[in-house]
Write a protein that holds these residues in place. Sequence first.
Motif, PDB file in Angstrom:
ATOM      1  N   GLU A 390      54.968  49.185  40.643  1.00  0.00           N
ATOM      2  CA  GLU A 390      53.983  49.355  41.712  1.00  0.00           C
ATOM      3  C   GLU A 390      52.746  48.497  41.450  1.00  0.00           C
ATOM      4  OE1 GLU A 390      51.339  52.919  43.822  1.00  0.00           O
ATOM      5  OE2 GLU A 390      53.017  53.410  42.492  1.00  0.00           O
ATOM      6  N   ARG A 391      52.281  48.496  40.207  1.00  0.00           N
ATOM      7  CA  ARG A 391      51.106  47.691  39.855  1.00  0.00           C
ATOM      8  C   ARG A 391      51.400  46.204  40.028  1.00  0.00           C
ATOM      9  NH1 ARG A 391      45.727  47.367  39.881  1.00  0.00           N
ATOM     10  NH2 ARG A 391      44.790  46.656  37.931  1.00  0.00           N
ATOM     11  N   SER A 392      52.625  45.777  39.698  1.00  0.00           N
ATOM     12  CA  SER A 392      53.004  44.374  39.862  1.00  0.00           C
ATOM     13  C   SER A 392      52.947  43.961  41.327  1.00  0.00           C
ATOM     14  CB  SER A 392      54.416  44.143  39.301  1.00  0.00           C
ATOM     15  OG  SER A 392      54.451  44.342  37.901  1.00  0.00           O
ATOM     16  N   ARG A 393      53.475  44.819  42.211  1.00  0.00           N
ATOM     17  CA  ARG A 393      53.433  44.499  43.648  1.00  0.00           C
ATOM     18  C   ARG A 393      51.995  44.439  44.152  1.00  0.00           C
ATOM     19  NH1 ARG A 393      57.885  48.135  44.205  1.00  0.00           N
ATOM     20  NH2 ARG A 393      56.433  49.745  44.937  1.00  0.00           N
ATOM     21  N   GLU A 394      51.179  45.385  43.697  1.00  0.00           N
ATOM     22  CA  GLU A 394      49.785  45.430  44.137  1.00  0.00           C
ATOM     23  C   GLU A 394      49.038  44.164  43.709  1.00  0.00           C
ATOM     24  OE1 GLU A 394      45.693  47.584  42.669  1.00  0.00           O
ATOM     25  OE2 GLU A 394      47.604  48.602  42.293  1.00  0.00           O
ATOM     26  N   LEU A 395      49.206  43.777  42.466  1.00  0.00           N
ATOM     27  CA  LEU A 395      48.500  42.599  41.965  1.00  0.00           C
ATOM     28  C   LEU A 395      49.059  41.323  42.580  1.00  0.00           C
ATOM     29  CD1 LEU A 395      48.137  43.678  38.237  1.00  0.00           C
ATOM     30  CD2 LEU A 395      46.291  43.428  39.908  1.00  0.00           C
ATOM     31  N   GLY A 396      50.359  41.262  42.785  1.00  0.00           N
ATOM     32  CA  GLY A 396      50.941  40.098  43.441  1.00  0.00           C
ATOM     33  C   GLY A 396      50.382  39.880  44.828  1.00  0.00           C
ATOM     34  N   ALA A 397      50.114  40.968  45.529  1.00  0.00           N
ATOM     35  CA  ALA A 397      49.549  40.860  46.877  1.00  0.00           C
ATOM     36  C   ALA A 397      48.111  40.341  46.852  1.00  0.00           C
ATOM     37  CB  ALA A 397      49.590  42.224  47.565  1.00  0.00           C
ATOM     38  N   ARG A 398      47.446  40.472  45.704  1.00  0.00           N
ATOM     39  CA  ARG A 398      46.052  40.015  45.575  1.00  0.00           C
ATOM     40  C   ARG A 398      45.939  38.589  45.051  1.00  0.00           C
ATOM     41  NH1 ARG A 398      43.756  44.834  42.001  1.00  0.00           N
ATOM     42  NH2 ARG A 398      42.208  43.220  41.488  1.00  0.00           N
ATOM     43  N   ASP A 399      47.051  37.973  44.677  1.00  0.00           N
ATOM     44  CA  ASP A 399      47.030  36.634  44.075  1.00  0.00           C
ATOM     45  C   ASP A 399      46.728  35.597  45.150  1.00  0.00           C
ATOM     46  OD1 ASP A 399      47.584  34.161  42.843  1.00  0.00           O
ATOM     47  OD2 ASP A 399      49.013  35.111  41.483  1.00  0.00           O
ATOM     48  N   ARG A 400      45.545  35.005  45.078  1.00  0.00           N
ATOM     49  CA  ARG A 400      45.100  34.077  46.116  1.00  0.00           C
ATOM     50  C   ARG A 400      45.860  32.756  46.110  1.00  0.00           C
ATOM     51  NH1 ARG A 400      39.004  33.954  44.335  1.00  0.00           N
ATOM     52  NH2 ARG A 400      40.125  34.133  42.343  1.00  0.00           N
ATOM     53  N   SER A 401      46.523  32.406  45.011  1.00  0.00           N
ATOM     54  CA  SER A 401      47.236  31.125  44.983  1.00  0.00           C
ATOM     55  C   SER A 401      48.431  31.131  45.916  1.00  0.00           C
ATOM     56  CB  SER A 401      47.682  30.784  43.562  1.00  0.00           C
ATOM     57  OG  SER A 401      48.782  31.571  43.166  1.00  0.00           O
ATOM     58  N   SER A 402      49.067  32.293  46.074  1.00  0.00           N
ATOM     59  CA  SER A 402      50.057  32.522  47.147  1.00  0.00           C
ATOM     60  C   SER A 402      51.350  31.724  47.016  1.00  0.00           C
ATOM     61  CB  SER A 402      49.441  32.229  48.525  1.00  0.00           C
ATOM     62  OG  SER A 402      48.253  32.961  48.709  1.00  0.00           O
ATOM     63  N   ILE A 403      51.600  31.026  45.916  1.00  0.00           N
ATOM     64  CA  ILE A 403      52.754  30.134  45.890  1.00  0.00           C
ATOM     65  C   ILE A 403      53.966  30.726  45.191  1.00  0.00           C
ATOM     66  CG2 ILE A 403      51.268  28.103  45.967  1.00  0.00           C
ATOM     67  CD1 ILE A 403      51.933  27.630  43.015  1.00  0.00           C
ATOM     68  N   TYR A 404      53.818  31.914  44.588  1.00  0.00           N
ATOM     69  CA  TYR A 404      54.931  32.491  43.838  1.00  0.00           C
ATOM     70  C   TYR A 404      55.616  33.595  44.633  1.00  0.00           C
ATOM     71  CZ  TYR A 404      53.351  29.870  39.808  1.00  0.00           C
ATOM     72  OH  TYR A 404      53.010  28.847  38.964  1.00  0.00           O
ATOM     73  N   GLY A 405      56.844  33.880  44.224  1.00  0.00           N
ATOM     74  CA  GLY A 405      57.589  34.953  44.873  1.00  0.00           C
ATOM     75  C   GLY A 405      57.145  36.320  44.411  1.00  0.00           C
ATOM     76  N   ALA A 406      56.768  36.434  43.123  1.00  0.00           N
ATOM     77  CA  ALA A 406      56.396  37.746  42.595  1.00  0.00           C
ATOM     78  C   ALA A 406      55.551  37.606  41.340  1.00  0.00           C
ATOM     79  CB  ALA A 406      57.643  38.572  42.288  1.00  0.00           C
ATOM     80  N   PHE A 407      54.740  38.646  41.097  1.00  0.00           N
ATOM     81  CA  PHE A 407      53.941  38.804  39.892  1.00  0.00           C
ATOM     82  C   PHE A 407      54.526  39.969  39.110  1.00  0.00           C
ATOM     83  CE2 PHE A 407      50.568  40.914  37.565  1.00  0.00           C
ATOM     84  CZ  PHE A 407      49.871  39.878  36.967  1.00  0.00           C
ATOM     85  N   HIS A 408      54.558  39.868  37.779  1.00  0.00           N
ATOM     86  CA  HIS A 408      55.210  40.897  36.970  1.00  0.00           C
ATOM     87  C   HIS A 408      54.334  41.304  35.799  1.00  0.00           C
ATOM     88  CE1 HIS A 408      58.982  39.991  39.130  1.00  0.00           C
ATOM     89  NE2 HIS A 408      58.633  38.743  38.977  1.00  0.00           N
ATOM     90  N   LEU A 409      54.278  42.610  35.539  1.00  0.00           N
ATOM     91  CA  LEU A 409      53.525  43.169  34.426  1.00  0.00           C
ATOM     92  C   LEU A 409      54.426  44.108  33.633  1.00  0.00           C
ATOM     93  CD1 LEU A 409      50.964  44.000  32.801  1.00  0.00           C
ATOM     94  CD2 LEU A 409      50.467  45.635  34.653  1.00  0.00           C
ATOM     95  N   TYR A 410      54.537  43.834  32.322  1.00  0.00           N
ATOM     96  CA  TYR A 410      55.227  44.716  31.386  1.00  0.00           C
ATOM     97  C   TYR A 410      54.224  45.227  30.362  1.00  0.00           C
ATOM     98  CZ  TYR A 410      59.989  43.488  32.893  1.00  0.00           C
ATOM     99  OH  TYR A 410      61.166  43.319  33.608  1.00  0.00           O
ATOM    100  N   VAL A 411      54.368  46.496  29.954  1.00  0.00           N
ATOM    101  CA  VAL A 411      53.473  47.111  28.968  1.00  0.00           C
ATOM    102  C   VAL A 411      54.310  47.658  27.817  1.00  0.00           C
ATOM    103  CG1 VAL A 411      51.692  48.833  28.537  1.00  0.00           C
ATOM    104  CG2 VAL A 411      51.800  47.673  30.759  1.00  0.00           C
ATOM    105  N   ARG A 412      53.910  47.349  26.603  1.00  0.00           N
ATOM    106  CA  ARG A 412      54.631  47.777  25.394  1.00  0.00           C
ATOM    107  C   ARG A 412      54.441  49.259  25.142  1.00  0.00           C
ATOM    108  NH1 ARG A 412      57.648  48.374  21.176  1.00  0.00           N
ATOM    109  NH2 ARG A 412      57.547  46.936  19.401  1.00  0.00           N
ATOM    110  N   GLY A 413      55.551  49.989  25.211  1.00  0.00           N
ATOM    111  CA  GLY A 413      55.529  51.396  24.860  1.00  0.00           C
ATOM    112  C   GLY A 413      54.774  52.271  25.844  1.00  0.00           C
ATOM    113  N   ALA A 414      54.576  51.780  27.072  1.00  0.00           N
ATOM    114  CA  ALA A 414      53.813  52.570  28.059  1.00  0.00           C
ATOM    115  C   ALA A 414      54.739  53.501  28.810  1.00  0.00           C
ATOM    116  CB  ALA A 414      53.100  51.647  29.042  1.00  0.00           C
ATOM    117  N   ALA A 415      54.158  54.534  29.371  1.00  0.00           N
ATOM    118  CA  ALA A 415      54.916  55.413  30.247  1.00  0.00           C
ATOM    119  C   ALA A 415      55.196  54.710  31.549  1.00  0.00           C
ATOM    120  CB  ALA A 415      54.121  56.690  30.496  1.00  0.00           C
TER     121      ALA A 415
END
Length: 416
Positions: A390-415
């Motif tokens: 969900e956070r990845s989709r939210e941040l991807g929608a805020r990316d002003r460069s607009s040229i990528y298909g998706a933004f991705h965030l992984y967190v080590r050992g997070a819930a």
Amino acid sequence: MTQTIRAVKRTTNLGLNTAVHRSKPLSRAGVLERMFTLAFSGLVYPQIWEDPVVDMAALALQPSDHLVAIASGSCNILSYLTADPAKISAIDLNGTHIGLGHLKLAALAEIDDHAVFRRFFGQAQSKANVETYDRLIAPRLDAVSRAYWEGRNLAGRRRIEVFARNFYRYGLLGRFIGTGHFVARRLGFDPRVMLEAKTMEEQRALFDRHLAPVFDKKLVRWLVRQPASLYGLGIPPAQYKALAADGDAGIRAVLRHRLERLACGFDLKTNYFAWQAFGRGYGPEPDAAVPPYLERGHFEAVKARAGRVSYHQSAITAFLEKQPAESCNGFVLLDAQDWMNDADLTALWAQITRSAAPGARVIFRTAADERLLPGRVPEAILSQWQYQEERSRELGARDRSSIYGAFHLYVRGAAA
């Protein structure tokens, strides 16, 4: 010194070859791969095309953090300093990008006036910039970087002189944008008219009238069928194949959608990526949108913290192999994984996982919108990370460069 420069170029070429070459040299795919690495052997990105504001929101940097990031044009590397991390290791295979990063660090060390710094790297088209380089910056540079900027290009000019003639028109990306403007004008359309918009409603009207029709022209339909035509966007053959799964109509639709988002998705007054695309530089006004490191309000902090940045010409996996276990808190991979095969991805994530501190964050972008890693990186490695969908989709929608298909965030050992 000539031998040193040649060694840097060999390192650049060897690393790119390893990352991109997957096919036999004389096959069609092999020829395209080698054309791509040749194109990427010099300056590629005068400006990086990932939004650093989005990056910093995802990374949640703390004062004790060690961030490992692919350098590219270094706009983001220096912008991350505004978040006050303890250390940034900037990694790049491309020796020219390393030289650009060293140029910016030397400028920060010697230039005390924000207006002079902004003129050099923001406007980037004044003879005074060359004078500033000779007087202040050159003596501070390391020998290899200085030899590069004072070396001659094919026209016989010193390379540093690009900062007297609009630096942002140079490099692979700068020339790609220039070619796009040329083609559009030949077809009867001018991308610069987008900058006349005063409201987002006007942005939409200008896009529909001046940019959208370009994608239906026969010449453009032919161009997008040529993988090499998109090398200037940093799209290697493997990425192109993923984007063109539905043929040229599919890739035209992808390109049109992303240009539409760049033109219409954000207010142009706050989107310096749109100014680069449509104006081939940043806005001329003192308060025009620029990367955070160029903003007046951040200048003193960025200058004071510049010593926390170190540059390394290396593949990121090789760099991480040398880092202590659990010593890194953030990783910025840009879209480098789109270039990698499964073995490369596994080797990279094995080193990320070993070197990552608890709670470390990894961010990257993909040309297409798929997750990329599941099914390609072993579950024993990937299960130690939580994908923040969900956070990845939210941040991807805020990316002003607009040229990528998706933004991705992984967190080590997070819930999850």
